[in-house]
Scaffold this motif. Structure first.
Motif, PDB file in Angstrom:
ATOM      1  N   LYS A 360      26.746   2.941  24.013  1.00 61.06           N
ATOM      2  CA  LYS A 360      26.521   2.616  22.600  1.00 61.06           C
ATOM      3  C   LYS A 360      27.292   3.554  21.685  1.00 61.06           C
ATOM      4  CE  LYS A 360      21.812   0.824  23.354  1.00 61.06           C
ATOM      5  NZ  LYS A 360      21.740   1.049  24.814  1.00 61.06           N
ATOM      6  N   ARG A 361      27.420   4.805  22.095  1.00 59.94           N
ATOM      7  CA  ARG A 361      28.120   5.792  21.284  1.00 59.94           C
ATOM      8  C   ARG A 361      29.560   6.006  21.749  1.00 59.94           C
ATOM      9  NH1 ARG A 361      27.102   6.396  16.705  1.00 59.94           N
ATOM     10  NH2 ARG A 361      28.208   8.391  16.781  1.00 59.94           N
ATOM     11  N   MET A 362      29.859   5.627  23.007  1.00 63.79           N
ATOM     12  CA  MET A 362      31.175   5.902  23.589  1.00 63.79           C
ATOM     13  C   MET A 362      31.750   4.640  24.228  1.00 63.79           C
ATOM     14  SD  MET A 362      30.155   9.548  25.401  1.00 63.79           S
ATOM     15  CE  MET A 362      31.802  10.274  25.402  1.00 63.79           C
ATOM     16  N   PRO A 363      32.029   3.609  23.445  1.00 60.85           N
ATOM     17  CA  PRO A 363      32.518   2.348  24.026  1.00 60.85           C
ATOM     18  C   PRO A 363      33.884   2.479  24.699  1.00 60.85           C
ATOM     19  CG  PRO A 363      32.635   2.291  21.624  1.00 60.85           C
ATOM     20  CD  PRO A 363      31.856   3.504  21.983  1.00 60.85           C
ATOM     21  N   ARG A 364      34.756   3.323  24.164  1.00 63.85           N
ATOM     22  CA  ARG A 364      36.078   3.491  24.786  1.00 63.85           C
ATOM     23  C   ARG A 364      35.937   4.146  26.158  1.00 63.85           C
ATOM     24  NH1 ARG A 364      37.482   4.792  19.362  1.00 63.85           N
ATOM     25  NH2 ARG A 364      37.312   7.032  19.785  1.00 63.85           N
ATOM     26  N   LEU A 365      35.115   5.181  26.232  1.00 65.54           N
ATOM     27  CA  LEU A 365      34.890   5.829  27.516  1.00 65.54           C
ATOM     28  C   LEU A 365      34.231   4.866  28.491  1.00 65.54           C
ATOM     29  CD1 LEU A 365      34.940   8.332  29.327  1.00 65.54           C
ATOM     30  CD2 LEU A 365      32.686   8.929  28.435  1.00 65.54           C
ATOM     31  N   ALA A 366      33.272   4.100  28.019  1.00 70.02           N
ATOM     32  CA  ALA A 366      32.575   3.148  28.890  1.00 70.02           C
ATOM     33  C   ALA A 366      33.559   2.150  29.502  1.00 70.02           C
ATOM     34  CB  ALA A 366      31.497   2.413  28.097  1.00 70.02           C
ATOM     35  N   THR A 367      34.559   1.735  28.737  1.00 75.66           N
ATOM     36  CA  THR A 367      35.538   0.751  29.227  1.00 75.66           C
ATOM     37  C   THR A 367      36.451   1.339  30.289  1.00 75.66           C
ATOM     38  OG1 THR A 367      35.500  -0.374  27.074  1.00 75.66           O
ATOM     39  CG2 THR A 367      37.369  -0.827  28.537  1.00 75.66           C
ATOM     40  N   VAL A 368      37.073   2.487  29.981  1.00 75.53           N
ATOM     41  CA  VAL A 368      38.009   3.070  30.950  1.00 75.53           C
ATOM     42  C   VAL A 368      37.263   3.586  32.175  1.00 75.53           C
ATOM     43  CG1 VAL A 368      39.748   3.606  29.201  1.00 75.53           C
ATOM     44  CG2 VAL A 368      38.002   5.311  29.739  1.00 75.53           C
ATOM     45  N   PHE A 369      36.073   4.103  31.977  1.00 77.28           N
ATOM     46  CA  PHE A 369      35.237   4.564  33.074  1.00 77.28           C
ATOM     47  C   PHE A 369      34.951   3.414  34.040  1.00 77.28           C
ATOM     48  CE2 PHE A 369      30.714   6.421  34.017  1.00 77.28           C
ATOM     49  CZ  PHE A 369      31.083   6.672  35.332  1.00 77.28           C
ATOM     50  N   LEU A 370      34.626   2.255  33.512  1.00 77.13           N
ATOM     51  CA  LEU A 370      34.307   1.098  34.342  1.00 77.13           C
ATOM     52  C   LEU A 370      35.514   0.655  35.159  1.00 77.13           C
ATOM     53  CD1 LEU A 370      32.226  -1.042  35.167  1.00 77.13           C
ATOM     54  CD2 LEU A 370      33.027  -2.445  33.241  1.00 77.13           C
TER      55      LEU A 370
END
Length: 481
Positions: A360-370
């Motif tokens: 919710k707070r880190m959408p860019r990180l969530a995407t590349v992390f996935l």
């Protein structure tokens, strides 16, 4: 430019210069610049490489004249991908430390380690190989001991004792091989054609195997690894898992198979069993971990267990899978350790029980992390898929039950990796993390590069496979059982 020595010279000079720098800002930019220069200097060798079975860009100098020992280096389709991995990851690993206030001595150790790592991969003489092997050990020991966490002294002493013990065994074997050579040579081509008797091959095999198995690590020589990876600074964990463990797998392919082929064949069932036990054991332990770094440490044992099994399958697909999966594992594990480092710096902990809802707070990180995580579990069209497919094909050709249990790493890996992602990114967000900032700047650049290669090698694995196929085929044809 076809002088391979330049790849060793640039980081050597950088290490010497960085030793005397106290300004952390200047030091990190010089270290990054030198590592990028080394990477750029690697590209002509890639562009000029002919994808055949020959050793190319060979250079040889008489090193110790009284013993006839040479400094002999060169590249083939097995070593070139690992040189590319080393020189490609080192700039990213240095970049990952930009947030820290490390002085020049820290970056000097990284550059010095890069010299040792490259020397291992380009060495065509056993003595040259051994020197690189030891050069790589010294700086990583100091990186982990000086900049590690609370229990770093005891943990890294165990790491040093394990690896040094393996190195001594390997040195004894090298000295013996030298005595058996009529030409008094330690050249790779000479040692591969010694035609040692069965008994001699067996003890030479164990001396080399234990040294390589500790470094990889293969069960039951793995006990130093989880604590060392966990207690090391993030940079140290990336160097250890991303590049250094590949020294052991490379040693199996370059030295163990051609020098002791009969012993490898004689012990192949035992070796396969050790690899499979390590895969299942480490996968189960990984699922129970709450410390994110420890989870990745155990997952690494499982993944390299499958890589080693591919080597010992003695099939083309298994060896090809081992080469490309070394590259893929290096990319994935560096990305995962960097994500953990980012989250630990942002929220002050790497315990999974304290994470949650950060997407919710880190959408860019969530995407590349996935995307990086999907590569780690071998999703089709990501880098890990083709490597794991080839490895399992090679192991299947060796024995169906080994493939069945070895394949559990795909299922169990998906379970604990998706749990890892769920604990970090999904679910309710704790109020105290409402101010957490998403990735930006150098963090976004670093992770974007890893995402690009995760997808590129998933879509076009031929980029690596075509480099290694002829060399791997030639190796299998030359092995005399």
């Amino acid at each position: 430019m076809d002088n391979l020595f330049i790849l060793l010279l640039i980081p050597s000079l950088a290490a010497l210069a960085l030793c005397f720098l106290k300004n952390d800002i200047v030091a990190k930019w010089i270290a990054l610049g030198a590592s990028l220069l080394t990477l750029v200097s690697t590209l002509p060798f890639l562009c000029g490489f002919t994808a055949d079975a020959n050793v190319q860009f060979e250079q040889s100098w008489l090193w110790i004249a009284s013993l006839g020992i040479k400094f002999h280096i060169g590249l083939d389709g097995i070593s070139l991908p690992l040189v590319l991995l080393t020189n490609g990851l080192v700039p990213l690993i240095i970049l990952s430390a930009f947030e820290k206030n490390h002085k020049g001595n820290f970056f000097a150790l990284i550059s010095f380690m890069q010299v040792g790592l490259q020397l291992v991969f380009v060495a065509l003489d056993a003595f040259t190989f051994y020197v690189g092997w030891e050069i790589a050990l010294i700086p990583i020991y100091f990186i982990c001991t000086l900049w590690g966490e609370a229990d770093r002294i005891k943990v890294n002493l165990k790491f040093f004792v394990y690896t040094f013990f393996g190195s001594i065994l390997m040195l004894v074997a090298i000295i013996f091989l030298y005595s058996q050579s009529e030409a008094r040579s330690l050249d790779w081509s000479v040692l591969a054609n010694l035609n040692l008797d069965e008994t001699t091959q067996r003890w030479i095999f164990w001396a080399f195997f234990i040294a390589f198995a500790i470094k990889i690590p293969i069960f039951p020589f793995h006990t130093w690894q989880p604590e060392t990876y966990t207690q090391a600074p993030s940079t140290g964990s990336m160097l250890l898992a991303g590049i250094m463990l590949k020294m052991g797998v490379y040693g199996l392919i370059r030295w163990l198979l051609p020098i002791t082929p009969f012993a490898v064949l004689a012990y192949s069932n035992i070796l396969m069993l050790l690899c499979v036990i390590g895969i299942v054991y480490a996968s189960i332990i990984a699922f129970k971990q709450q410390d994110a770094k420890r989870l990745i440490a155990y997952s690494s044992i499982a993944h390299v267990g499958l890589i080693a099994a591919g080597v010992f399958s003695l099939h083309l697909e298994g060896l090809q899978g081992a080469v490309i999966q070394m590259i893929n594992h290096g990319l994935s594990v560096v990305g995962l350790f960097f994500v953990i480092d980012i989250l630990e710096r942002r929220i002050g902990t790497r315990m999974l029980s304290n994470w949650g809802g950060l997407a919710k707070r880190m959408p860019r990180l969530a995407t590349v992390f996935l995307i990086i995580l999907m590569g780690a579990v071998g999703l089709p069209l990501t880098n890990g898929f083709i490597g794991e497919f080839l490895l399992l094909k090679g192991v299947f050709d060796y024995g169906i039950w080994y493939a069945f249990f070895g394949g559990l790493t795909l299922i169990l890996g998906a379970v604990y990796m998706l749990r890892f992602y769920q604990k970090a990114m999904l679910g309710p967000l704790d109020e105290k993390y409402e101010t957490v900032v998403d990735i930006k700047g150098y963090e976004m650049v670093l992770l974007s590069i890893l995402v690009f290669f995760t997808l590129f090698l998933g879509i076009y694995p031929k980029a690596i496979l075509q480099l290694s196929e002829a060399a791997v085929t030639n190796l299998l044809n030359q092995i005399k059982f």
